[in-house]
Design a protein around this motif. Structure first.
Motif, PDB file in Angstrom:
ATOM      1  N   GLY A 244       0.818  -1.204   0.000  1.00 18.63           N
ATOM      2  CA  GLY A 244       0.000   0.000   0.000  1.00 18.63           C
ATOM      3  C   GLY A 244       0.854   1.258   0.000  1.00 18.63           C
ATOM      4  O   GLY A 244       2.090   1.208   0.006  1.00 18.63           O
ATOM      5  N   GLU A 245       0.182   2.384   0.014  1.00 17.93           N
ATOM      6  CA  GLU A 245       0.874   3.679   0.028  1.00 17.93           C
ATOM      7  C   GLU A 245       0.691   4.337   1.390  1.00 17.93           C
ATOM      8  O   GLU A 245      -0.412   4.328   1.955  1.00 17.93           O
ATOM      9  CB  GLU A 245       0.312   4.592  -1.065  1.00 17.93           C
ATOM     10  N   GLU A 246       1.793   4.912   1.897  1.00 18.34           N
ATOM     11  CA  GLU A 246       1.696   5.612   3.174  1.00 18.34           C
ATOM     12  C   GLU A 246       1.035   6.961   2.967  1.00 18.34           C
ATOM     13  O   GLU A 246       1.387   7.706   2.045  1.00 18.34           O
ATOM     14  CB  GLU A 246       3.085   5.777   3.792  1.00 18.34           C
ATOM     15  N   VAL A 247       0.075   7.279   3.812  1.00 16.05           N
ATOM     16  CA  VAL A 247      -0.700   8.514   3.694  1.00 16.05           C
ATOM     17  C   VAL A 247       0.002   9.648   4.428  1.00 16.05           C
ATOM     18  O   VAL A 247       0.100   9.641   5.668  1.00 16.05           O
ATOM     19  CB  VAL A 247      -2.124   8.320   4.261  1.00 16.05           C
ATOM     20  N   ASP A 248       0.538  10.586   3.678  1.00 17.28           N
ATOM     21  CA  ASP A 248       1.113  11.822   4.246  1.00 17.28           C
ATOM     22  C   ASP A 248       2.128  11.551   5.353  1.00 17.28           C
ATOM     23  O   ASP A 248       2.232  12.325   6.306  1.00 17.28           O
ATOM     24  CB  ASP A 248      -0.005  12.717   4.795  1.00 17.28           C
ATOM     25  N   GLY A 249       2.866  10.451   5.250  1.00 15.09           N
ATOM     26  CA  GLY A 249       3.889  10.158   6.246  1.00 15.09           C
ATOM     27  C   GLY A 249       3.368   9.951   7.644  1.00 15.09           C
ATOM     28  O   GLY A 249       4.089  10.128   8.631  1.00 15.09           O
ATOM     29  N   LYS A 250       2.095   9.563   7.776  1.00 10.37           N
ATOM     30  CA  LYS A 250       1.482   9.424   9.096  1.00 10.37           C
ATOM     31  C   LYS A 250       1.512   7.997   9.646  1.00 10.37           C
ATOM     32  O   LYS A 250       0.911   7.710  10.681  1.00 10.37           O
ATOM     33  CB  LYS A 250       0.024   9.901   9.031  1.00 10.37           C
ATOM     34  N   GLY A 251       2.177   7.092   8.963  1.00 10.81           N
ATOM     35  CA  GLY A 251       2.202   5.717   9.447  1.00 10.81           C
ATOM     36  C   GLY A 251       0.919   4.970   9.146  1.00 10.81           C
ATOM     37  O   GLY A 251       0.603   3.980   9.816  1.00 10.81           O
ATOM     38  N   THR A 269      -0.208   3.271  14.140  1.00  8.95           N
ATOM     39  CA  THR A 269       0.190   2.795  12.819  1.00  8.95           C
ATOM     40  C   THR A 269      -0.795   1.723  12.365  1.00  8.95           C
ATOM     41  O   THR A 269      -1.098   0.798  13.124  1.00  8.95           O
ATOM     42  CB  THR A 269       1.616   2.213  12.857  1.00  8.95           C
ATOM     43  N   ASN A 270      -1.289   1.838  11.144  1.00 11.51           N
ATOM     44  CA  ASN A 270      -2.269   0.881  10.631  1.00 11.51           C
ATOM     45  C   ASN A 270      -1.937   0.519   9.194  1.00 11.51           C
ATOM     46  O   ASN A 270      -1.384   1.331   8.438  1.00 11.51           O
ATOM     47  CB  ASN A 270      -3.686   1.458  10.694  1.00 11.51           C
ATOM     48  N   VAL A 271      -2.279  -0.710   8.827  1.00 17.68           N
ATOM     49  CA  VAL A 271      -2.156  -1.167   7.454  1.00 17.68           C
ATOM     50  C   VAL A 271      -3.544  -1.611   6.996  1.00 17.68           C
ATOM     51  O   VAL A 271      -4.159  -2.494   7.612  1.00 17.68           O
ATOM     52  CB  VAL A 271      -1.163  -2.341   7.325  1.00 17.68           C
ATOM     53  N   ILE A 272      -4.039  -0.986   5.932  1.00 17.27           N
ATOM     54  CA  ILE A 272      -5.364  -1.304   5.406  1.00 17.27           C
ATOM     55  C   ILE A 272      -5.189  -1.808   3.980  1.00 17.27           C
ATOM     56  O   ILE A 272      -4.574  -1.137   3.133  1.00 17.27           O
ATOM     57  CB  ILE A 272      -6.281  -0.066   5.451  1.00 17.27           C
TER      58      ILE A 272
END
Length: 837
Positions: A244-251, A269-272
């Motif tokens: 996936g892609e990290e959103v705005d460097g927010k983890g 930190t979450n992975v969706i």
């Protein structure tokens, strides 16, 4: 450069998640764990790979294909027979004779270890084999490897006890092998790395090295470790590629096609995964959400792992859970900590699944139902079941009938169907309840039960050796804590179970998939009626009756309300002894004593010995295994002195024997060695555990084994602790030698022994053992059970408690001042190392 990925494991410890899935395919942060291994190899420029497959091989080969999507080349070997770890690798290596070096790595560990540095180390040392090592806090479950300063391996310890943890460096299962190892691996034969190949290389003085690696490594061996490993990825403790892609460097990593409502709170930190739908007012903290999953409005998910195609309805609360593929969790459901839900399950509306419950595939929890686990009680049972005194826990809280039935089923599942085992107990009513429960579990697996009821431990141990039983369980109220129940397991020789066998039972217990037999194959329960008679006959055949009868002893005997009072009076009646019996009635409520009550009982016995002018006195513990001795003056003889005088009696009694060997723990006084030398005996030092002492007693030629807490073994009768036989043997030896116990005390060489306990958390034990080993380099040391360090004739032993958070220190010296100095020196070291750590 060639690499072999070991990917044939069943993943039994991760069931029910791996019921239909090979362990290397278990997802870690939404990617199969084997993907992370392939990428690690590619990162270290190792691109020619072979996968060794066994369980559901097509799932792995269909996923990885030829490896081109990873930038590597992968081929596969599917095993048709079990050749063991080294045998399978050797068979594969013979297929590519042109490759000089092969790296072997497991496909089901999570690691970011620098393999390039390990390969450089291997080449630099011209090693035939290099084992990649790492440091862990608790090394008990792993193989320990001890190296010298250059990294050359000097010793292996496979699945050690705490007393054998001489280092916290463990075998990661990553090996670098020169093709010369093939000379030591027999072709097409089952062969193991740790048990066979590496010890053979060591024995043949081949250059086998250990590379202590930096970086992250975790054997994902349990369900809790699996969840924690996912959390470690989120916390960036291990360097792996997150999809996936990290959103705005927010983890926050989000896969393609996923929709997340703007009111959703994504914390930590979450992975969706791909194509997920996260609805309004949800809260997700430090979690992994698999592809194509739906999380509906108002749901809370904390520290959890959801696999693919999971639907979580409105108002659900999930914390520290793992949810398998294609599972639906209905509105308002509550899943407590530690819950594992496997594939294709339905969790009903407003239902509650309680802590640590495991829901197996394709199961349904109905609406409003409460699914409770009464078999797993949290961290205590998740670490291990067996401890120093067998299985010990709070009566009817930790050791419940349900727990006992499950444990009995796990034990039964470890045995061949149709075998027979014994059960027995003390007189307490709770012991009876637990004994009945464990019998039901055993019977359910097709194992027969011989129940001896209220019977002393030495009797059932003796009967195990001569009968058809392959082992047994004795249930008792703990002699140390009135709230605890002990369940003592033993084998067909009457010995405490081997630690390795205990681990087998634990695995079956936690796996929860032991088979139940059909109605016709259920085990049978028998109540033998001649057990006491067989024991008495065997007992009397190993005693010089005439010598004891002629001596006409008068002594005081405290039965401590135990079951020995059911059999021992009959034996003593045949020996013409005048016995002043105390507490000879069965009373299960009085078998446990506090320290104050125990001391009061000893004081009372001492007083009676003096008042009736007895020849001696004995306090027999409630289980009939240990005995505490009083001389003719009424003096209670301390444990170290008692061991010395019984040893002296034995040395004189067997002075003309052909084989002259006795065994005592590594912590026993040097006075034993001095006396043994006088009579031409050899002293074998043993571990401090009951099993270690019993194993020594089982060896040919050993005439006596003793320890400092009232345990004496005379192997000519049985290689187990038997306080009743010890009493009669002491009577016999005293009679034949015409001596008195008080006189013997004065003949024991003088010495000072001091003991202390030093607090140490379980997490620090491995580190402390390593530091002790490093600190003792160059000194005269013995590594047997803990570490024994000699200073001339003086010595100190440091060994960790098996089940308590402390170290034992035992020191012996010529003076009390020197013994105190040794104790202080090492207690200060253990405390300071923990502070530094």
């Amino acid at each position: 450069m060639k690499s072999i990925i070991m990917a044939g494991g069943f993943g039994t410890r991760l069931r029910p998640l791996t019921n239909t899935l090979p362990k290397p395919m278990v997802p870690m942060a939404n990617r199969p764990i084997i993907d992370h291994i392939v990428e690690l190899l590619k990162k270290n420029s190792i691109t020619d790979l072979t996968g060794l497959l066994y369980f559901q091989p097509e799932m792995i080969s269909d996923h990885l294909k030829d490896g081109s999507q990873f930038g590597v080349k992968i081929d596969y070997i599917t095993a048709t027979v079990d050749l063991g770890t080294a045998g399978a690798v050797g068979s594969a290596m013979r297929r590519w004779p042109d490759h000089d070096t092969t790296l072997v790595i497991s496909g089901d560990v999570l690691t970011d270890i620098d393999l390039t540095k390990a390969l450089e180390f291997h080449k630099k040392n011209n090693a035939i084999a290099t084992i990649v090592l790492t440091r862990v806090e608790n090394p008990l479950a792993f193989g320990i490897v001890i190296t010298d300063e250059s990294g050359r391996i000097v010793r292996f310890l496979e699945k050690p006890s705490w007393g054998e943890v001489f280092s916290d460096t463990i075998n990661t299962g990553i090996y670098i092998l020169d093709k010369a190892v093939l000379d030591f691996i027999p072709p097409e034969k089952e062969f193991d790395f740790s048990k066979e190949l590496f010890p053979i290389l060591l024995e043949n003085k081949k250059p086998i090295y250990g590379f202590i690696a930096e970086g992250y490594w975790k054997d994902v061996g349990t369900l809790e470790e699996y969840r924690i490993a996912n959390m470690d990825i989120l916390q960036e403790k291990v360097k792996v590629q997150i999809p996936g892609e990290e959103v705005d460097g927010k983890g926050i990593w989000v896969g393609k096609g996923s929709r997340i409502d703007f009111t959703c709170k994504l914390e930590g930190t979450n992975v969706i995964g791909e194509n997920c739908k996260i609805e309004a007012d949800t809260r997700i903290l430090n979690s992994v959400i698999g592809a194509n999953s739906v999380v509906e409005e108002g749901t809370v998910i904390i520290d959890s792992v959801l696999w693919d195609n999971v639907k979580v309805a409105r108002g659900v609360y999930i914390q520290e859970n793992v949810i398998g593929n294609n599972t639906d969790i209905a509105e308002g459901a509550h899943l407590a900590e530690g819950v594992i839900v496997s594939d294709h399950c339905q969790i009903g509306r407003n239902s509650t699944v309680k802590a640590n419950v495991k829901v197996w595939p394709q199961k349904t929890v109905e609406d409003d139902a409460i699914l409770a686990s009464s078999l797993i009680w949290g961290e205590k049972w998740s670490r291990h079941i067996f401890a120093t005194y067998g299985v010990t826990g709070l009566a009817n809280t930790e050791i419940t009938p349900e727990f006992a039935a499950k444990l009995g089923a796990a034990y039964g599942a470890s045995l061949k169907k149709g075998s027979s085992v014994s059960t027995s107990r003390d007189a307490h009513k709770t012991s009876r309840m637990i004994n009945r429960a464990v019998m039901t579990g055993i019977l359910s697996t097709g194992i027969n039960v011989h129940d001896y009821g209220v019977t002393p431990m030495p009797v059932v141990r003796f009967l195990a050796r001569g009968g058809s039983e392959v082992g047994g369980i004795h249930t008792r109220r703990s002699p140390f804590d009135q709230q605890l129940i002990d369940m003592k397991f033993f084998d067909n020789k009457g010995l405490d179970l081997h630690p390795g066998y205990e681990k087998t039972i634990e695995k079956l217990f936690f796996r929860e998939d032991f088979p139940r037999v059909s109605m016709e194959d259920t085990g049978e329960m028998v109540f033998p009626i001649h057990g006491f008679e067989y024991y008495q006959n065997g007992f009397m055949s190993k005693v010089d009756v005439k010598s004891i009868v002629d001596a006409g002893f008068k002594f005081v005997l405290d039965y401590s309300y135990g079951s020995s009072s059911r059999i021992f009076p009959t034996i003593l009646g045949r020996l013409n002894c005048e016995v002043i019996a105390l507490n000879a009635n069965l009373d299960g409520a009085k078998t446990t004593k506090t320290a104050e009550e125990f001391q009061k009982a000893l004081d009372q016995l001492s007083s009676i010995v003096r008042s009736v002018n007895a020849d001696m006195g004995f306090y027999l513990d409630a289980g009939g295994e240990k005995v505490f001795i009083f001389d003719e003056t009424g003096e209670a003889i301390d444990g170290d002195t008692a061991l010395s005088i019984v040893t002296l009696l034995t040395l004189r009694y067997y002075k003309d024997a052909e084989n002259k060997v006795i065994a005592v723990p590594i912590t026993a006084s040097r006075s034993i060695d001095i006396m043994a030398e006088t009579y031409g005996f050899k002293v074998k030092r043993t571990k401090t555990s009951a099993r270690g002492l019993m194993e020594a007693a089982s060896e040919d030629g050993v005439l006596f084994v003793g320890e400092q807490s009232g345990g004496f073994i005379f192997p000519q009768f049985q290689p187990d602790f038997d306080g009743m036989y010890a009493i009669v043997k002491i009577l016999e030896m005293v009679a034949k030698q015409g001596t008195r116990l008080h006189k013997l005390i004065r003949e024991v060489p003088p010495s000072i022994i001091l003991k202390e306990k030093v607090s140490c958390s379980f997490e620090h034990k491995g580190m402390i053992m390593r530091r002790l080993a490093e600190d003792s380099e160059g000194k005269n040391t013995v590594l047997l059970d803990g570490i024994k360090i000699y200073y001339g004739d003086d010595w100190i032993v440091a060994y960790p408690s098996q089940d308590k958070p402390y170290f034992h220190l035992v020191a012996e010296a010529a003076t009390e001042e020197k013994a105190k100095a040794l104790i202080k020196q090492y207690s200060d070291k253990i405390r300071s190392w923990q502070v530094i750590y």
